[in-house]
Design an enzyme around this catalytic site. Structure first.
Site, PDB file in Angstrom:
ATOM      1  N   HIS A  82       0.812  -1.222   0.000  1.00  0.00           N
ATOM      2  CA  HIS A  82       0.000   0.000   0.000  1.00  0.00           C
ATOM      3  C   HIS A  82       0.843   1.268   0.000  1.00  0.00           C
ATOM      4  O   HIS A  82       2.044   1.246   0.279  1.00  0.00           O
ATOM      5  CB  HIS A  82      -0.969  -0.003   1.190  1.00  0.00           C
ATOM      6  CG  HIS A  82      -0.318   0.090   2.537  1.00  0.00           C
ATOM      7  ND1 HIS A  82      -0.037   1.291   3.151  1.00  0.00           N
ATOM      8  CD2 HIS A  82       0.081  -0.880   3.405  1.00  0.00           C
ATOM      9  CE1 HIS A  82       0.507   1.068   4.339  1.00  0.00           C
ATOM     10  NE2 HIS A  82       0.596  -0.234   4.520  1.00  0.00           N
ATOM     11  N   CYS A 109       2.521  -4.637   7.134  1.00  0.00           N
ATOM     12  CA  CYS A 109       2.294  -4.498   5.695  1.00  0.00           C
ATOM     13  C   CYS A 109       3.500  -3.839   5.024  1.00  0.00           C
ATOM     14  O   CYS A 109       4.384  -3.297   5.690  1.00  0.00           O
ATOM     15  CB  CYS A 109       1.034  -3.686   5.433  1.00  0.00           C
ATOM     16  SG  CYS A 109      -0.494  -4.546   5.856  1.00  0.00           S
TER      17      CYS A 109
END
Length: 525
Positions: A428, A447
């Protein structure tokens, strides 16, 4: 094109020319007229102590008879096991001393002893082949966040093929990992073994060492740099941190993925104080990891090396894009896994995950009921009704969803890329875009954050007309969540390795999750 980029390009290749696994000149084979042994029936009860299904299956396929009548085959196996240290394996794991002892007196062994030797040789050879192909250890048993699917090795078929085609050496070579990074690690092990005994002392300094200073630590520093061949001459072995030594330190820093400023701070000092044995163990640990990793790459894929903070997109064995990344901090490690990219989500919302909820959000909200408003996070009950923070029940914090609305300052930024996994991680954008300038980028909650991710997304969507830069910018500007499937197949390899070699030089990265030393210890246990 710099050396690092060349290395990345080469990394995408799956194989390279290898030296023969065994040199038959290193051992003697008896005259071909010499009796090599007769086939002997095996009492299947003798297989039980080994507790090995693969051993039972193999001998069952051979009518439960001895198979190693050929002296050439036996000595090929023994020589291969004896030399397995060149692959980072340990000959003692395969009972090499006992096997060599039995081979020396093979002619004098009675039938019972030959049967036992045959079984022992097969059992250890099967173990060796399995370790060579898939590693000695199982990553799923070592780590809760390593999801690697390792296909069991069919040693029965391999041995039968070797015996029927008289192709033992060829079958051994087929079991060796072919990835170029693995070969670069084999070369790294060879290089480290060529270094003499490391007699250098640790460098001790409570303060940064900057160019131009003079102190006793500089003498030790120069000896370290000479040992590792970063300093080319010992003419400047003085207390002065001179230009030649600064140049050598910068070279050392580049090889270790550090900021090449010539300033010896904490991270450079730690790297300098690694011994030869430390680095050798690190290389062996990384060889084991590459035996765990996939044996063949997809046509198109994303390759991430967590400790190198790097993401590379590979298409048809060419690196077409490289990105800097931010990965999980040590308390919230980025998992190691293999998957396939699935969807792009523009203007994503962010639902606070359990760990961050427990460790960050709940404590903040308990102290200040308005704390989430500044972050654009709304609270929803089980009926999806928005809840006033002042009416939030702190005794039942897990009974709510905490959702951050889309936008440039959303924690996920303006886009995320999903792929199936058991850890709820994804690629992301971020609202902390300045972090990519840092050298140490182990900063996320697990992440992977990508620098300039819209460029990557445009590449993945593979439709310049429908998803031009202008079109993507217009989608982002709406601040409305949009899901788009990735039609072109891209695998994603989210992996971890901290050593390799390049142009006959050793390359290392900081073991950010402190895994190397423990893995080596378990390999040698």
């Amino acid at each position: 094109m710099n050396k690092l980029y060349l290395f990345i390009v080469l990394l995408t290749l799956l194989s390279c020319k290898k030296q023969p696994i065994i040199n038959f000149d290193t051992f003697k084979i008896s005259n071909s007229d010499t009796k090599e042994g007769e086939i002997i029936d095996i009492d299947t009860e003798l297989l039980s102590p080994y507790k090995s299904k693969s051993l039972v299956d193999f001998y069952n396929s051979r009518n439960n008879q001895t198979v190693w009548q050929s002296e050439k085959n036996r000595k090929t196996i023994l020589e291969t096991i004896k030399n397995c240290e060149t692959e980072g394996l340990n000959p003692s794991d395969y009972n090499i001393s006992k096997l060599q002892e039995l081979e020396k007196k093979f002619i004098d062994l009675d039938e019972s002893e030959r049967v036992n030797y045959d079984l022992l040789l097969t059992y250890n050879f099967q173990k060796y082949l399995t370790h060579l192909r898939n590693g000695k250890l199982n990553p799923r048993e070592l780590y809760t966040n390593w999801d690697l699917n390792i296909k069991p090795l069919d040693t029965k078929s391999i041995l039968n093929s070797a015996l029927e085609k008289d192709s033992l050496v060829s079958e051994i070579e087929k079991c060796q990992p072919k990835a170029l990074t693995y070969q670069k690690l084999i070369k790294a092990l060879q290089l480290i073994n060529e270094f003499p005994e490391d007699k250098t002392e640790p460098i001790v300094s409570d303060e940064k060492i900057e160019p131009g200073v003079s102190n006793a630590a500089i003498i030790i520093l120069k000896k370290k740099l000479l040992y590792w061949k970063d300093l080319e001459s010992n003419d400047s072995i003085t207390y002065l941190y001179d230009k030649e030594t600064v140049k050598a330190v910068k070279k050392f820093q580049i090889r270790h993925g550090l900021i090449s400023d010539g300033i010896i701070g904490k991270t450079t000092l730690i790297a300098l104080n690694f011994t030869k044995e430390d680095r050798k163990h690190q290389i062996i640990a990384n060889l084991e990891r590459w035996r765990w990793f996939t044996k063949s790459f997809d046509k198109n894929y994303i390759l991430i090396n967590i400790p190198n903070y790097s993401l590379n997109v590979v298409e048809d064995q060419n690196v077409v894009m490289s990105k800097r990344i931010v990965i999980g901090k040590i308390k919230r490690k980025t998992p190691v896994l293999t998957s396939v990219l699935q969807t792009v989500v523009f203007n994503p919302t962010w639902t606070v995950p359990p760990t961050i909820l427990k460790e960050d959000i709940i404590p903040e909200l308990t102290k200040d009921r308005n704390s989430l408003n500044n972050k654009g996070i709304a609270i929803y009950d089980y009926k999806n009704n928005k809840v006033d923070p002042h009416k939030w029940n702190e005794k039942r914090p897990n009974g709510y969803r905490y959702v951050q609305q889309p936008g440039y300052y959303n924690s996920l930024g303006v886009v995320k890329i999903n792929f199936p996994n058991h850890h709820s991680v994804y690629l992301h954008d971020t609202n902390h875009r300045n972090l990519f300038e840092r050298n140490n980028r182990s900063l996320s909650s697990g992440c992977v954050r990508i620098q300039e991710p819209l460029e990557l997304v445009q590449l993945l969507l593979d439709n310049p007309k429908q998803y031009s830069k202008e079109k993507i910018d217009s989608i982002v500007a709406t601040k409305e969540t949009l899901f788009i499937g990735i039609k072109k197949r891209y695998a994603i390899y989210l992996w971890y390795w901290t050593a390799w070699s390049e142009d006959n030089e050793l390359i290392f990265r900081n073991d950010i999750y402190n895994l190397d030393a423990d893995l080596y210890t378990q390999l040698r246990n």
